[in-house]
Design an enzyme around this catalytic site. Sequence first.
Site, PDB file in Angstrom:
ATOM      1  N   CYS A   2       1.039  -1.176  -0.115  1.00  0.00           N
ATOM      2  CA  CYS A   2      -0.386   0.336   0.170  1.00  0.00           C
ATOM      3  C   CYS A   2       0.705   1.021   0.065  1.00  0.00           C
ATOM      4  CB  CYS A   2      -0.664   0.157   1.020  1.00  0.00           C
ATOM      5  SG  CYS A   2      -2.100  -1.127   1.084  1.00  0.00           S
ATOM      6  N   GLY A  28      -1.305   1.125  -5.180  1.00  0.00           N
ATOM      7  CA  GLY A  28      -3.026   0.432  -4.599  1.00  0.00           C
ATOM      8  C   GLY A  28      -3.359   0.877  -4.979  1.00  0.00           C
ATOM      9  N   GLY A 105       1.906  -2.392   5.729  1.00  0.00           N
ATOM     10  CA  GLY A 105       2.388  -3.370   5.371  1.00  0.00           C
ATOM     11  C   GLY A 105       1.495  -5.058   6.332  1.00  0.00           C
ATOM     12  N   CYS A 251      12.327  -5.184   2.536  1.00  0.00           N
ATOM     13  CA  CYS A 251      11.976  -5.567   1.316  1.00  0.00           C
ATOM     14  C   CYS A 251      12.043  -5.082  -0.006  1.00  0.00           C
ATOM     15  CB  CYS A 251      11.076  -5.048   1.186  1.00  0.00           C
ATOM     16  SG  CYS A 251       9.377  -6.088  -0.222  1.00  0.00           S
TER      17      CYS A 251
HETATM   18  S1  SF4 Z   1      11.373 -10.060  -0.336  1.00  0.00           S
HETATM   19 FE1  SF4 Z   1       9.658 -11.018  -0.280  1.00  0.00          FE
HETATM   20  S2  SF4 Z   1       9.405 -11.818   1.705  1.00  0.00           S
HETATM   21 FE2  SF4 Z   1      10.800 -10.401   2.448  1.00  0.00          FE
HETATM   22  S3  SF4 Z   1       9.176  -8.105   2.301  1.00  0.00           S
HETATM   23 FE3  SF4 Z   1       9.776  -8.784  -0.187  1.00  0.00          FE
HETATM   24  S4  SF4 Z   1       7.737  -9.440  -0.633  1.00  0.00           S
HETATM   25 FE4  SF4 Z   1       7.921  -9.817   1.460  1.00  0.00          FE
END
Ligand code: SF4
Length: 477
Positions: A2, A28, A105, A251
């Site tokens: 989001c 989003g 999240g 991420c």
């Molecule tokens: S790397 Fe993959 S598992 Fe880790 S937060 Fe990002 S999308 Fe999710």
Amino acid sequence: MCGIAGAFGVQNAERLVAEILFATQHRGQESCGIASRNPRGNVTAYKAMGLVKNVLTEEVLDRHAGDVSIGHVRYPTAGSSDLANAQPFAIDLAEGPHMAICANGDIINYGELRSFLEREAGFTFISDNDGELMGRLIAYYHVVRDIPIEEAIAKTMAEVKGAFATMLILRDKLFAFRDPHGIRPMVMGHLECEGTGDLPSEGTVFASEGCGFGIIGARAVREVAPGEILCLERGQPVRTVASYPEAPRHCVFELIYFSRPDSDTFGERVWEVRRRIGACLAAKDADMPIGDDLVVIPVPDSSNFVAQGYAEARGIPFGMGLLRNHYVGRTFIRPNQKSRDEGVKQKFNPLPGFFPGKRVVLVDDSIVRGTSVRKLVRMIKAAGAREVHVRVGSPPVIGSCYYGIDTPTRDELIANRLSVAGIAEYMNADSLKYMDVADFDRVLPAPGDYCFACFNLDYIYPPEQFGHKVNVPQHRD
Ligand code: SF4
């Protein structure tokens, strides 16, 4: 995934938030909303299904005008796809409507915390959404347990496991805070503006990504640090209330796919990271003969810079062989397979006369289910290409994400069912190569600061401890 936005200490903060949300619409497209503190001191919220430009109309913004505002664009991960789960959430305190919250999240221990709040505090939930859970947990500590708000936020952050980049309006204050691992991005900006009345001539803005700051005349100052709680109050400088950082685990998918290339995310220039990924993929193809018939094309738009980096590294032509209809939206973030299938067909069209006789390197950022790229390979071959070699800017996706990305269940992840050769065969590609997790050592200055769990199952919070069934790969090369 989001997008969140916030503005503090400026007239028409709601307009700034709407502009930022419009620039982060790619995060989003299902619903969006805004909450502001109005001149009477009440916090009002509005949200609806649809795009920012259709939902946050002039009339809506007039009704929710204020000098403190937060907003959200949503695509569903946990929680169903309906208005009840749209954000922000306004939460009434005992003295009146003075609180609103929005978050980006996923809370992995959602069920346990919700049961606790229902049992312990008698709270009634109106959604299945993580933002509401965090808001009610903060309200529980602050109102029911009578703990100062800063401590209530800190206690909530300690209880909640998962990813959260969060904005909270409480009375005349704005709080911004982020999970201790900094999984989702959150950036703070500074805005010079016209001071009016008792409002100063500068303000502070927040966003998941900084790509919207230029439009409103703001400049990015820094990220909200992992585990940091920031407090903004009238007449005071931005204050770090507390900080509970743990080892960063940003991420990596944000850099590969989600963030806009004109954003700096986790301190990295997204478009440059993608070009380095392209160069890395190119290095794997040293044995592929170069000739006049070889061309590199991206799956637009998120793969554009990866394909460009590949083409530059090998010294071969880059072409926009596929045209994208920008009014369709991202197919990955559509909530079901049927709408994703329709989206691929509507979304891409081959450039007439571009493909006949060509050997094509088709660069995609990632392959999740495999259905989209399979259709594209078929489309490109039907347009006259002799060969299609698929190159992927991420490793094979073998695990679900529990931190805010809608990677699906084991059965739907093609790399969990088929080998690389099997996937190539399934999509009728002449060859298929991926990035390896180890390749990111050459792409990122600090790869150890990133989460790669959907590629290597190295989860920050072991999902089975929280009642989640982990995807165990059925087939690995
Ligand atoms: S790397 Fe993959 S598992 Fe880790 S937060 Fe990002 S999308 Fe999710």
